[in-house]
Design an enzyme around this catalytic site. Sequence first.
Site, short mmCIF file in Angstrom:
data_model
loop_
_atom_site.label_atom_id
_atom_site.label_comp_id
_atom_site.label_asym_id
_atom_site.label_seq_id
_atom_site.Cartn_x
_atom_site.Cartn_y
_atom_site.Cartn_z
N GLU A 146 -1.12 -4.03 -9.02
CA GLU A 146 -1.07 -5.02 -10.00
C GLU A 146 -1.52 -6.45 -9.22
O GLU A 146 -1.73 -7.48 -9.80
CB GLU A 146 -0.03 -5.12 -10.82
CG GLU A 146 0.39 -4.20 -11.78
CD GLU A 146 1.49 -4.35 -12.72
OE1 GLU A 146 2.31 -5.22 -12.46
OE2 GLU A 146 1.45 -3.76 -13.80
N HIS B 198 0.84 -1.25 0.14
CA HIS B 198 0.07 -0.02 0.13
C HIS B 198 0.94 1.21 -0.02
O HIS B 198 0.52 2.20 -0.76
CB HIS B 198 -0.83 -0.10 1.27
CG HIS B 198 -1.72 -1.11 1.27
ND1 HIS B 198 -1.58 -2.04 2.32
CD2 HIS B 198 -3.01 -1.43 0.56
CE1 HIS B 198 -2.64 -3.04 2.21
NE2 HIS B 198 -3.59 -2.53 1.37
N SER C 45 -2.46 -8.23 3.41
CA SER C 45 -3.10 -7.88 4.64
C SER C 45 -3.51 -9.33 5.07
O SER C 45 -3.58 -9.50 6.53
CB SER C 45 -4.37 -7.16 4.53
OG SER C 45 -4.20 -5.73 3.87
P1 AMP Z 1 -6.59 -3.72 -0.14
O1 AMP Z 1 -6.36 -2.80 0.96
O2 AMP Z 1 -6.19 -5.00 -0.11
O3 AMP Z 1 -7.96 -3.41 -0.82
O4 AMP Z 1 -5.46 -3.08 -1.17
C1 AMP Z 1 -5.50 -1.68 -1.47
C2 AMP Z 1 -4.61 -1.47 -2.74
O5 AMP Z 1 -3.36 -1.79 -2.51
C3 AMP Z 1 -5.18 -2.35 -4.15
O6 AMP Z 1 -5.11 -1.47 -5.09
C4 AMP Z 1 -4.42 -3.58 -4.04
O7 AMP Z 1 -3.90 -3.95 -5.27
C5 AMP Z 1 -2.74 -2.68 -3.51
N1 AMP Z 1 -2.13 -3.70 -2.84
C6 AMP Z 1 -2.12 -4.71 -2.15
N2 AMP Z 1 -1.22 -5.56 -1.84
C7 AMP Z 1 -0.13 -5.00 -2.73
C8 AMP Z 1 1.07 -5.49 -3.11
N3 AMP Z 1 1.54 -6.34 -2.32
N4 AMP Z 1 1.81 -4.60 -3.94
C9 AMP Z 1 1.09 -3.62 -4.75
N5 AMP Z 1 -0.08 -3.31 -4.24
C10 AMP Z 1 -0.79 -4.15 -3.39
#
Ligand code: AMP
Length: 281
Positions: free
Chosen positions: A150, A38, A188
């Site tokens: 991605e 993030h 997460s």
């Molecule tokens: P989330 O909190 O899981 O909904 O993720 C929020 C944003 O962070 C989304 O655009 C995810 O694709 C991105 N994201 C989550 N994990 C990663 C990661 N390991 N690398 C890059 N972006 C991430």
Amino acid sequence: MIKQFETISSLQKHLDANREQGKTIGFVPTMGALHDGHLQLIRKAKKENDIVICSIFVNPAQFNNAADLEKYPRSLSTDMALLDKESCDCVFTPSVIEMYPNGNKLLSFDLKGLDTVMEGVFRPGHFAGMITVVHHLFEIVNPHRAYFGEKDFQQLAIVKYMVKQLDKSVEVIGCPTVRELDGLAMSSRNIHLTPIEREHASLIYKTLIACADKKSTHTPEALYQWVKSEIEQTGIFKLEYVAFVNADTLQDLNNWNDANLQRACIAVITSKTRLIDNVEL
Ligand code: AMP
């Protein structure tokens, strides 16, 4: 010091004042429990915009499983400290009522099959919930640019498609997956891995990258079987799917000449959670 907004009206007042001064707004939507994946999105948004806003909202509409929603990690004070350290300007932390005053009325939108493959098969309703909240957040924040990882390749493709179809002015920017040192994609959900699962979890990424080499000797169907046996040989993971797809349409490749841009996408079941990952092929 980072500014926190819990209501749409207070956030919009702040953003309007910035817009009037000609400032550009970068937006990073998240569900919190922030990690370096993030934070990379925040860093990129900081470089490319005058102000950066991060939203933290665990969106009930995109969980098709009540237990998954219940156990989704929440750590607002740590998240705020991390965002502050990155000099993120503001964070939007709305309640469910603030976001859905009339209940979760889902956005109905033809995603031309992008939503019916891979995650769409195993998490029915997930993408309808996801585009509902992203669309709503875009209306609220009206950012110049929005940053997505991605890591969630199908989500990124769907958000890009939605923005194009609805002719929204926001530029959607995809950012590379951030990984732990052993290659495991940061997530997460990784905290739900048992020590033994965590020890073996890099197998997922290693197997995916090996697929690029195996293309010369395996058909997509044969490669599916190879991935399944690699992932399941430990006895601790179960393959939910691996798909070799056209990176634009997300449709399965029948042979390796079907598309120029190809992606291998995977979902693996562990004892308490499921992990997804993908690589370019
Ligand atoms: P989330 O909190 O899981 O909904 O993720 C929020 C944003 O962070 C989304 O655009 C995810 O694709 C991105 N994201 C989550 N994990 C990663 C990661 N390991 N690398 C890059 N972006 C991430």
